[in-house]
Design an enzyme around this catalytic site. Structure first.
Site, PDB file in Angstrom:
ATOM      1  N   SER A 319       0.854  -1.280  -0.024  1.00  0.00           N
ATOM      2  CA  SER A 319       0.008  -0.115  -0.100  1.00  0.00           C
ATOM      3  C   SER A 319       0.751   1.356  -0.064  1.00  0.00           C
ATOM      4  O   SER A 319       1.782   1.444  -0.951  1.00  0.00           O
ATOM      5  CB  SER A 319      -0.954   0.083   1.096  1.00  0.00           C
ATOM      6  N   ASP A 531      -9.585  -6.495  -4.969  1.00  0.00           N
ATOM      7  CA  ASP A 531      -8.560  -5.233  -4.415  1.00  0.00           C
ATOM      8  C   ASP A 531      -9.291  -3.688  -4.895  1.00  0.00           C
ATOM      9  O   ASP A 531      -9.821  -3.722  -5.961  1.00  0.00           O
ATOM     10  CB  ASP A 531      -7.216  -5.250  -4.902  1.00  0.00           C
ATOM     11  N   HIS A 563      -7.212  -6.017  -0.491  1.00  0.00           N
ATOM     12  CA  HIS A 563      -6.313  -5.035  -0.432  1.00  0.00           C
ATOM     13  C   HIS A 563      -5.118  -5.633   0.626  1.00  0.00           C
ATOM     14  O   HIS A 563      -3.825  -5.344   0.210  1.00  0.00           O
ATOM     15  CB  HIS A 563      -6.678  -3.743   0.221  1.00  0.00           C
TER      16      HIS A 563
END
Length: 591
Positions: A319, A531, A563
């Site tokens: 991320s 995601d 995610h």
């Protein structure tokens, strides 16, 4: 081109290990370890939330939550030579200052005595010394673990380039400047309120911060100058990788590398410098604003690298950690031997994308704002941007852990599937989310709202934890909830980067796809098939790399994952990481 690996068992290169990578330690292993108090139940109402809020002690509570996750290492077993008796003043540092006490006895009275003694010792320690394993802790599989704070110099924002993609001037000086270069006013502003999280460097007499560092390395590789370094994302910390510690460390060891899992400076259980070190005024040009925020993290990572004696790194970033790992690789290409991005943020162009010129392209003042040049100020957010930002926030904070239904099969991929149907059902929720997003754009951290919520905080985090990690076991969810809440209510610091780096909608102000083509090293990018990050950004990055002559780039999709794919489908993700790490040639570095 995006490639989706075959499920385990269908390919010789994706063979499942005899014991699942994500399996928890066996009862036999846990039985020799003095038990920890269990995590509290996740609050379901205001009364239980008030009780949790009242009894939480922030830093030490977060350290305790971190240890609960550390004990999930499949290989974790205390040294058989360690004593269960309370450590004396002559005991080793690892015995007297670590959370971990082991031995072969399972006596409940000895265990209770040890736990009580450990608590008493920890209560007397400076806060930055709690919970460390300063001497190597042997593990069953030939690896050894250490958990310690690596002290670094505080980043100097004056050293940040004007544009994050400006070529770096390589000098003999350290990547991190001395605090003595800052004005006394800046020093007082940056450290006046965090004395308990800062410490004098005994060798140089300078205030420094520290990075919480977990190393899992074999004795054979302990002097290696190359390492796999795993970096977490926003609103996370190194404990989130509890299902990846063992397999990633094995993969690194088999390639002659050390393994590190870090908490970014200003996040997790690392020190919390003043957010003024990454803050910019609202009228600051966008490239300078982004660069200053990035510098806070990149400079501290470079300082950490120097301190631990690593010459080359394989960076694994999730991320926001993927965004920052990419930015570091562009800024310090000589220090990176490979890049692995796990559902990275800030990769693609957003709907309101603006390309900002490099500093070298601003050849005269005529190109500055107001002269007809490309804008350097951040434009006001549009209704479309606010709506997309609201959607992104809802995807992560509300229904991100739910699985899509069969009727969604023909819809666009992403964790937006489920909440897309519901997003117009509650005008109140949508309105609150838009207020949240507007505050984000203006520099209000979501965690400042959490800290200000007081007794409602544990309830809010509990709802997020229960929804987002619904696929995990009940014990895992409770421990993650305790960990998230404990690290989130600590002093605000690195969290304030979010509005400087990302625009509404979670799109980067200076996207990585515009810089990644400079990299000459292997790059692997992966996303979950459910995601909410845009896989098209990964595809575009691979294409940009190939057009620049780097054919060693690939993009993958992990099935049955969102995610947090390393938690949602850990075995599949760990196998992908294993392949990516082993495919990166070992760097030739001088001893």
């Amino acid at each position: 081109m995006t490639s989706t690996p075959q499920p385990q068992g269908t390919s010789s290169s994706m063979v499942s290990p005899a014991r699942p990578n994500s399996a928890p330690p066996s009862p036999a292993v846990r039985s020799v370890t003095p038990p920890l108090p269990p995590s509290r139940d996740i609050p379901k109402d205001f009364k239980s939330s008030l009780s949790a809020w009242w009894s939480t002690s922030s830093y030490k509570e977060a350290r305790l939550a971190e240890e609960r996750l550390l004990r999930r290492m499949a290989s974790f077993e205390p040294s058989s030579t360690a004593s269960l008796s309370p450590p004396s003043h002559s005991s080793t540092k690892s015995e007297s200052k670590g959370w971990f006490f082991g031995g072969s006895s399972t006596s409940s009275s000895a265990t209770a005595t040890t736990a009580a003694s450990k608590k008493e010792l920890d209560d007397k320690l400076p806060v930055e010394e709690v919970g460390q394993i300063k001497d190597p802790l042997p593990l069953q599989n030939g690896l050894v673990a250490t958990l310690k704070n690596v002290f670094i110099q505080t980043p100097n924002p004056n050293d940040a380039p004007q544009h994050p993609a400006d070529p770096r001037e390589i000098t003999s000086a350290s990547a991190t400047s001395s605090l003595s270069d800052l004005s006394q006013t800046s020093i007082n502003s940056s450290h006046g309120k965090i004395k308990k999280h800062c410490k004098k460097d005994k060798n140089q007499g300078k205030l420094v911060d520290y990075i919480n560092t977990l190393e899992i390395t074999s004795n054979e590789n302990k002097d290696s100058k190359e390492a796999v370094v795993v970096l977490h994302g926003y609103a996370a910390a190194l404990g989130f990788f509890f299902r990846n510690w063992d397999p990633v460390s094995h993969s690194a060891a088999e390639t002659g590398r050390r393994t590190f899992f870090l908490d970014w400076l200003g996040m997790g259980l690392s020190s919390r410098p003043s957010p003024s070190l990454l803050h910019s005024n609202s009228n600051t040009p966008v490239p300078t604003r982004v660069s200053r925020a990035e510098h806070f993290f990149l400079s501290s990572l470079e300082s950490w690298r120097e301190k631990v004696g690593i010459e080359k790194m394989v960076l694994v970033g999730h991320s926001l950690g993927g965004y920052l790992a990419s930015a570091y690789a562009v800024r310090y290409p000589e220090r990176v031997s490979g890049l692995i991005l796990v559902s990275p943020a800030g990769i693609p162009h957003g709907p309101e994308y603006v390309k900002y010129p490099l500093t070298s392209e601003l050849s005269s003042k005529d190109k500055l704002p107001g002269s007809g040049s490309r804008p350097t100020q951040s434009p006001p957010e549009t209704p479309q941007e606010l709506d997309e930002a609201t959607n992104a926030a809802e995807a992560e904070f509300n229904n991100a852990g739910q699985k899509p239904s069969a009727s969604d099969a023909n819809e666009a991929k992403g964790e937006a599937k489920d909440w897309a149907k519901q997003r117009e059902q509650s005008l109140v929720r949508r309105s609150l989310m838009k207020v949240f997003v507007a505050g984000w754009e203006r520099g209000v951290s979501p965690f400042s709202l959490l800290r200000g919520a007081g007794p409602l905080g544990p309830l809010w985090v509990g709802k997020y934890s229960s929804r987002r990690f619904a696929a995990q076991s009940e014990e895992d969810v409770k421990d993650l909830h305790s960990y998230i809440y404990g690290t989130s209510i600590m002093k605000g610091s690195g969290e304030y980067c979010i509005s400087h780096i990302l625009a509404p909608g979670a799109y980067a102000r200076i996207p990585i796809v515009d810089r990644i083509n400079r990299l000459k090293v292997p790059v692997t990018i992966m996303y979950g098939d459910n995601d909410w990050m845009d896989v098209e950004g990964g595809k575009a990055s691979v294409e940009a790399l190939k057009q620049a002559g780097n054919n060693n780039a690939s993009c993958h999709v992990v099935p049955k994952a969102g995610h947090h794919l390393y938690l949602d489908n850990p075995d599949y993700t760990n196998n992908l990481l294993d392949q990516a790490i082993k495919a990166i040639p070992q760097a030739q570095v001088s001893p």
